[in-house]
Design an enzyme around this catalytic site. Sequence first.
Site: not given
Length: 491
Positions: A13, A17, A37, A134-135, A188, A191, A462
Amino acid sequence: MDATALSRIGLAGLAVMGQNLALNIGEKGFPISVYNRTAGKVDETVERAKAEGNLPLAGYRNPQDFVLSIQRPRSVIILVKAGAPVDQTIATLAQFMEPGDCIIDGGNEWYENTERRIAAAKEKGLLYLGMGVSGGEEGARHGPSLMPGGTPEAYRYVEDVVKKIAAQVDDGPCVTYVGPGGAGNFVKMIHNGIEYGDMQLISEAYDVLKSVGGLTNEELHQVFADWNRGELESFLVEITADIFSVKDDKAGGDLVDKILDKTGMKGTGKWTVQQAAELSIAAPTIAASLDSRFLSGLKEERVAAAAIFAEAGLPDVLNHVAVDKKQLVDDVRKALYASKICSYAQGMNLLRAKSLEQGWKLDLGELARIWKGGCIIRAVFLDRIKKAYDRNSNLASLLIDPEFAKEMVERQAAWRRVVSLAVSAGISTPGMTASLAYFDTYRRGRLPANLVQAQRDYFGAHTYERVDMSGSFHTEWHKLAKHSTNLRALI
């Protein structure tokens, strides 16, 4: 890289990123194989590896060749869009993998999907990690915050790699084994929910300073730069200061003023709010940030509404009272800080509740530590959040940690002034207002919920509890009220 040598790890991938994380791994001395791919992305990554220091990176266009190029037991990181693309990529690669090999999903995945994949991988003898990353692009290339969860043995496979590529802070790398199952993905997600709240609060601070205080972009740049040298020091405050200094190279002026006020999202904020509801945990700051993104999407409606209300006599800003800029800047700083603590407190409460529900045994102090560097919500006060949980691992809320409680009290007067000023000027501050309401609700020993409970018992039987005796009670409210009315009529 020697084409005959086996790589230490693989990555599939190669969007930005994925490319950056692969280059980070190679730069730290770990030979890596990459696959995509689309063959063009493979070539692009190989060229970048050469240009950025002849890094030990080998590109593959065939999934079988890619998998077989990795040393056993194989570890393969997947960085593709969450959902079906992850399943498709796993299916493509797993047919060439062997029992004992490991798959690591580094995307923003729904935690239950990870748990499903862990079970499916186990049936094939494979190990599985769901690892929050993350970042952004810079973090991936130079040191992200990593939140791996899943099979403990799988983490041991890649522990040496992730500890080297993660952001490094004074007390270690910004990575830890989070917990079993989908714990890494869930952490995450929360986050990102905190991130939503943080960004919304900063935008509100900007709006008040600009719309009520009349600060120019140059002044805003200086204010945020100054704030980033104090208690508000953080990645988001730092980049906000930068944003106000950038000029538009296409049409002149300041670029920030040319950007359409319509915020996008990818789903993790919505998941966070949904989980808050499922867990019965109040997260009003995060929810307000999500609502604000929804409303920002109604650009055409808002423009039309602004025209209609202006014609009816309601201007964009209701009053342009003279304000002391220096005092306003100081008040907004304090309001932003207090509101941010509420946002982080809500996120931590969600993590604790989910951990108890799932038996994950999350270490909240350690999570605060790994967020100190690399990630989007990194901030100087995360070290103090870690210390708060070190002092009391069962802390019910950050708000009642003695140090944070004192700071909230010291800032609450300024906080109220900012919210009141915004309300009087017709400037919406949903995040700050929600945070203040959260604080005021949490700090009170008695709430008007007794009336709500009486109403529920009145129309739905209730039942209710009493403050002076134990047990559940039900009252025939209508009959008693009618009787009281009749008595008053007689008197």
